[in-house]
Design a protein around this motif. Sequence first.
Motif, PDB file in Angstrom:
ATOM      1  N   HIS A  98      34.651  12.735  21.643  1.00 65.18           N
ATOM      2  CA  HIS A  98      34.603  14.123  21.381  1.00 65.18           C
ATOM      3  C   HIS A  98      34.988  14.998  22.558  1.00 65.18           C
ATOM      4  CE1 HIS A  98      33.713  17.765  19.568  1.00 65.18           C
ATOM      5  NE2 HIS A  98      33.131  18.170  20.520  1.00 65.18           N
ATOM      6  N   LEU A  99      34.394  14.732  23.584  1.00 64.07           N
ATOM      7  CA  LEU A  99      34.514  15.347  24.976  1.00 64.07           C
ATOM      8  C   LEU A  99      36.031  15.259  25.259  1.00 64.07           C
ATOM      9  CD1 LEU A  99      31.278  14.452  27.049  1.00 64.07           C
ATOM     10  CD2 LEU A  99      32.103  16.967  26.081  1.00 64.07           C
ATOM     11  N   ILE A 100      36.753  14.168  25.189  1.00 62.01           N
ATOM     12  CA  ILE A 100      38.099  13.862  25.553  1.00 62.01           C
ATOM     13  C   ILE A 100      38.865  14.694  24.786  1.00 62.01           C
ATOM     14  CG2 ILE A 100      40.000  12.128  25.495  1.00 62.01           C
ATOM     15  CD1 ILE A 100      37.921  10.314  26.718  1.00 62.01           C
ATOM     16  N   LYS A 101      38.689  14.588  23.533  1.00 60.88           N
ATOM     17  CA  LYS A 101      39.426  15.418  22.354  1.00 60.88           C
ATOM     18  C   LYS A 101      39.172  16.969  22.698  1.00 60.88           C
ATOM     19  CE  LYS A 101      38.969  13.674  18.293  1.00 60.88           C
ATOM     20  NZ  LYS A 101      38.565  13.487  17.161  1.00 60.88           N
ATOM     21  N   PHE A 102      38.160  17.510  23.284  1.00 61.58           N
ATOM     22  CA  PHE A 102      37.935  18.925  23.213  1.00 61.58           C
ATOM     23  C   PHE A 102      38.495  19.344  24.511  1.00 61.58           C
ATOM     24  CE2 PHE A 102      35.207  22.088  25.956  1.00 61.58           C
ATOM     25  CZ  PHE A 102      35.165  22.795  24.999  1.00 61.58           C
ATOM     26  N   GLN A 110      42.013  23.529  30.067  1.00 60.36           N
ATOM     27  CA  GLN A 110      41.076  22.363  30.160  1.00 60.36           C
ATOM     28  C   GLN A 110      40.558  22.212  31.403  1.00 60.36           C
ATOM     29  OE1 GLN A 110      42.900  18.420  30.058  1.00 60.36           O
ATOM     30  NE2 GLN A 110      44.928  19.417  30.144  1.00 60.36           N
ATOM     31  N   ASN A 111      41.069  23.110  32.527  1.00 63.63           N
ATOM     32  CA  ASN A 111      40.327  22.977  33.839  1.00 63.63           C
ATOM     33  C   ASN A 111      39.233  24.498  33.989  1.00 63.63           C
ATOM     34  OD1 ASN A 111      41.556  20.522  34.700  1.00 63.63           O
ATOM     35  ND2 ASN A 111      43.353  21.721  35.420  1.00 63.63           N
ATOM     36  N   LYS A 116      35.287  26.489  28.871  1.00 60.34           N
ATOM     37  CA  LYS A 116      34.765  25.478  28.219  1.00 60.34           C
ATOM     38  C   LYS A 116      33.146  25.702  27.761  1.00 60.34           C
ATOM     39  CE  LYS A 116      36.416  22.299  31.055  1.00 60.34           C
ATOM     40  NZ  LYS A 116      36.636  20.973  31.672  1.00 60.34           N
ATOM     41  N   CYS A 117      32.678  26.250  28.522  1.00 59.35           N
ATOM     42  CA  CYS A 117      31.142  26.502  28.084  1.00 59.35           C
ATOM     43  C   CYS A 117      31.227  27.494  27.182  1.00 59.35           C
ATOM     44  CB  CYS A 117      30.489  27.058  29.434  1.00 59.35           C
ATOM     45  SG  CYS A 117      29.913  26.012  30.821  1.00 59.35           S
ATOM     46  N   LEU A 135      18.718  24.180  22.985  1.00 64.36           N
ATOM     47  CA  LEU A 135      18.731  24.260  24.555  1.00 64.36           C
ATOM     48  C   LEU A 135      18.033  25.689  24.970  1.00 64.36           C
ATOM     49  CD1 LEU A 135      22.140  22.769  25.132  1.00 64.36           C
ATOM     50  CD2 LEU A 135      19.871  21.821  25.317  1.00 64.36           C
ATOM     51  N   GLN A 136      17.137  25.633  25.906  1.00 66.78           N
ATOM     52  CA  GLN A 136      16.677  26.821  26.723  1.00 66.78           C
ATOM     53  C   GLN A 136      17.494  27.725  27.243  1.00 66.78           C
ATOM     54  OE1 GLN A 136      13.178  27.782  26.424  1.00 66.78           O
ATOM     55  NE2 GLN A 136      13.300  25.950  24.891  1.00 66.78           N
ATOM     56  N   PRO A 137      17.391  29.126  27.109  1.00 61.83           N
ATOM     57  CA  PRO A 137      18.345  30.034  27.719  1.00 61.83           C
ATOM     58  C   PRO A 137      18.257  29.789  29.102  1.00 61.83           C
ATOM     59  CG  PRO A 137      16.915  30.967  26.005  1.00 61.83           C
ATOM     60  CD  PRO A 137      16.416  29.437  26.219  1.00 61.83           C
ATOM     61  N   GLY A 138      19.620  29.678  29.751  1.00 67.09           N
ATOM     62  CA  GLY A 138      19.940  29.509  31.291  1.00 67.09           C
ATOM     63  C   GLY A 138      19.533  28.227  31.537  1.00 67.09           C
ATOM     64  N   SER A 139      19.431  27.251  30.693  1.00 74.16           N
ATOM     65  CA  SER A 139      19.081  25.853  31.222  1.00 74.16           C
ATOM     66  C   SER A 139      20.406  25.107  31.573  1.00 74.16           C
ATOM     67  CB  SER A 139      18.284  25.066  29.937  1.00 74.16           C
ATOM     68  OG  SER A 139      19.150  24.834  28.884  1.00 74.16           O
ATOM     69  N   ILE A 140      21.538  25.509  31.265  1.00 73.50           N
ATOM     70  CA  ILE A 140      22.780  24.914  31.708  1.00 73.50           C
ATOM     71  C   ILE A 140      23.260  25.650  32.509  1.00 73.50           C
ATOM     72  CG2 ILE A 140      24.573  23.713  30.790  1.00 73.50           C
ATOM     73  CD1 ILE A 140      22.262  22.440  29.449  1.00 73.50           C
ATOM     74  N   THR A 141      23.578  25.262  33.682  1.00 78.89           N
ATOM     75  CA  THR A 141      24.152  26.009  34.777  1.00 78.89           C
ATOM     76  C   THR A 141      25.559  25.991  34.922  1.00 78.89           C
ATOM     77  OG1 THR A 141      24.086  24.164  36.272  1.00 78.89           O
ATOM     78  CG2 THR A 141      22.187  25.524  36.332  1.00 78.89           C
ATOM     79  N   ASP A 142      26.279  25.063  34.354  1.00 79.64           N
ATOM     80  CA  ASP A 142      27.794  25.026  34.533  1.00 79.64           C
ATOM     81  C   ASP A 142      28.374  23.766  33.279  1.00 79.64           C
ATOM     82  OD1 ASP A 142      27.179  22.536  35.801  1.00 79.64           O
ATOM     83  OD2 ASP A 142      27.615  23.431  37.931  1.00 79.64           O
ATOM     84  N   TRP A 143      29.458  23.886  33.349  1.00 82.82           N
ATOM     85  CA  TRP A 143      30.334  22.895  32.555  1.00 82.82           C
ATOM     86  C   TRP A 143      29.650  21.399  33.004  1.00 82.82           C
ATOM     87  CZ3 TRP A 143      31.569  22.196  28.057  1.00 82.82           C
ATOM     88  CH2 TRP A 143      32.057  20.873  27.461  1.00 82.82           C
ATOM     89  N   PRO A 144      29.815  20.678  34.154  1.00 80.97           N
ATOM     90  CA  PRO A 144      29.442  19.487  34.586  1.00 80.97           C
ATOM     91  C   PRO A 144      28.084  19.147  33.708  1.00 80.97           C
ATOM     92  CG  PRO A 144      30.475  20.243  36.299  1.00 80.97           C
ATOM     93  CD  PRO A 144      30.399  21.639  35.226  1.00 80.97           C
ATOM     94  N   VAL A 145      27.028  19.978  34.035  1.00 75.73           N
ATOM     95  CA  VAL A 145      25.613  19.883  33.614  1.00 75.73           C
ATOM     96  C   VAL A 145      25.840  19.756  32.006  1.00 75.73           C
ATOM     97  CG1 VAL A 145      23.369  20.767  33.308  1.00 75.73           C
ATOM     98  CG2 VAL A 145      24.524  20.899  35.575  1.00 75.73           C
TER      99      VAL A 145
END
Length: 186
Positions: A98-102, A110-111, A116-117, A135-145
């Motif tokens: 799914h991530l590859i297709k996304f 795509q970069n 993407k977030c 997911l908790q608000p603010g818990s994901i800092t960026d796309w890699p996470v």
Amino acid sequence: MTRVGGISWTGQTSQAPPLIRPVGETIFHTPPPPPDPGYIRREEVEEMIRAVNQRPNLEETYQGPFPQHILQAHYPRGYKTITLSTFSGEDVESAMAHLIKFRVQCGQHQNDDILKCKIFATSLSGTAFTWYTRLQPGSITDWPVMEKLFRETFRTIEPEVDLASLTQMAQQPTESAVAYLQRFQI
């Protein structure tokens, strides 16, 4: 002339005028007439306005898992809404697929990790979307996470294939060659 409770007046009614009363007597107000079915009282309008102003706005209450700088970021110049295939977490598709297709569907963007977030949730449905909204608000800092957490949450355990297990595989008598290859992901 009419006399009631020590007050005299002239007129055709037998009741005292509403603004005249003897000293020391209790004032009795005449009840208001029954409301006209097409009429809304001022108090009712004020109550409706208070109710609307107190109702939480879903956009204000749901913040998403990303920090404010991502949520408030503008879409890239010339960005057009992308139709994304969805991942429910209930199908056989792997999170990695799914991530590859996304990424592929994001095309020229795509970069752009912030984009993407912002749009990733639109590629989710069912269990996966419910997971995302919890997911908790603010818990994901960026796309890699986000990508790492998504892979860890929805990973499928792929069996290890070695030479010994490959030599023991056999096609079932009623199984087509395509089904046989798909079953073993060869």
